[in-house]
Design a protein around this motif. Sequence first.
Motif, short mmCIF file in Angstrom:
data_model
loop_
_atom_site.label_atom_id
_atom_site.label_comp_id
_atom_site.label_asym_id
_atom_site.label_seq_id
_atom_site.Cartn_x
_atom_site.Cartn_y
_atom_site.Cartn_z
N LEU A 211 0.83 -1.21 0.00
CA LEU A 211 0.00 0.00 0.00
C LEU A 211 0.87 1.26 0.00
N ASP A 212 1.98 1.23 0.73
CA ASP A 212 2.91 2.36 0.70
C ASP A 212 3.48 2.57 -0.70
N ALA A 213 3.82 1.46 -1.37
CA ALA A 213 4.38 1.55 -2.71
C ALA A 213 3.37 2.15 -3.69
N VAL A 214 2.10 1.76 -3.56
CA VAL A 214 1.07 2.33 -4.42
C VAL A 214 0.91 3.82 -4.15
N ALA A 215 0.96 4.20 -2.88
CA ALA A 215 0.83 5.62 -2.53
C ALA A 215 1.96 6.44 -3.14
N GLU A 216 3.14 5.87 -3.23
CA GLU A 216 4.26 6.59 -3.87
C GLU A 216 4.02 6.76 -5.36
N ARG A 217 3.39 5.76 -6.00
CA ARG A 217 3.14 5.82 -7.45
C ARG A 217 1.92 6.67 -7.79
N CYS A 218 0.96 6.73 -6.87
CA CYS A 218 -0.33 7.32 -7.18
C CYS A 218 -0.63 8.60 -6.41
N GLY A 219 0.32 9.11 -5.65
CA GLY A 219 0.09 10.28 -4.82
C GLY A 219 -0.17 11.54 -5.64
N PRO A 220 -0.70 12.59 -5.02
CA PRO A 220 -1.07 13.82 -5.75
C PRO A 220 0.11 14.53 -6.38
N ALA A 221 1.33 14.32 -5.89
CA ALA A 221 2.49 14.99 -6.47
C ALA A 221 2.98 14.34 -7.76
#
Length: 375
Positions: A211-221
């Motif tokens: 989930l952390d890895a997805v957040a890095e790929r899909c985050g707003p930035a």
Amino acid sequence: MLDESLLDAPERLTEADRRGLLRGAAEAGARVRTAARHAAEAGVGNLKPDGRPRAVLIAGPGAAATHAADLLGTLAGAGSPVTRLAPTGVAPAAGALRWELPGWAGSVDLLLIATPDGAEPGLALLAEQAYRRGCTVVAVAPARSPLNDAVSASRGLFIPMATAPYDHDEPLAGAAPGVLWALLTPLLALLDRTGLLEAPPEAVGKVADRLDAVAERCGPAIVTHSNPAKTLASELAESLPVVWTEGTSAGPAGRRFAAALAELSGTPAVVAELPEALAAHSALLAGRLAAGADPDDFFRDRVEEPAVLRARVVLLRDRPSGGLTAAPNARDLALGHDTPISELEPEEGAELETLAELIAITDFAAVYLALVSGA
């Protein structure tokens, strides 16, 4: 009207995120770790069940309990049936909902209560009813909610829900990413102890990492062309999502995506599993919703005309390409009707990890679509 320029404006996305949906999606991994710690502190790891329950019953309001039951039932397989107890009542409000145990429920069954509220009188009554029937009761809810006292009085196990400060800023959406993982993680740990599914602490830790890895790929930035969730949200703008799933664990991910689109962004969606989706949705793609329905669509000046809703297929797969698959036929059917298709497939890993990745990416996509649509 959709404001797709928001997608590549992180500051504006944050300002538009009044319900904390982006934060919930970005912090899903942290929420899993906190929820796992709460489960351990409640003594889940020390439980020594006499055996598997005959049946697992899940009660709770709205999408949160529905998705938890769907996910747990898929992961548990045929070990024990997992059934959601649907509420009755006159309105979807805490004081109006009631739950009833089936007539056969008894001492060999397990009742799980999952709620982000904990103030529903109907759930307290259900816990008391389960105690009289001899059912084992486990609840996950906010720590200082009335349900805590009811479950304790029923000699059940209460696990505090992992919450964040911003959860109390706005009413929680049942399909919100943070809510799902806060309720699901302790139940995974519990059913691992009963032997219904495999979710040991190390596996839950890998889910949090994924989930952390997805957040890095899909985050707003992350800009749209490098961000699978923003890309999917952009593709679905002013479209009717036709969600097709392939593989056992992709099914609940697709059903959750459709529910999240409806609840968070007000976007209608239909969902079905391959290969039956090909027959179920063939007429839909051949009708007026297909991009090829109007042969003059490309040439006509539509500036003064209202936007027309067109179908777009979203294919979610939980296994790598190769082997027996209906994916080529799915692509042929969609493209044969000039219907565009988006595809998502997780990286390799255990079933729980790949399922988490599909849920996380589609959660981000639903949130982005909600923000750009002003929902």
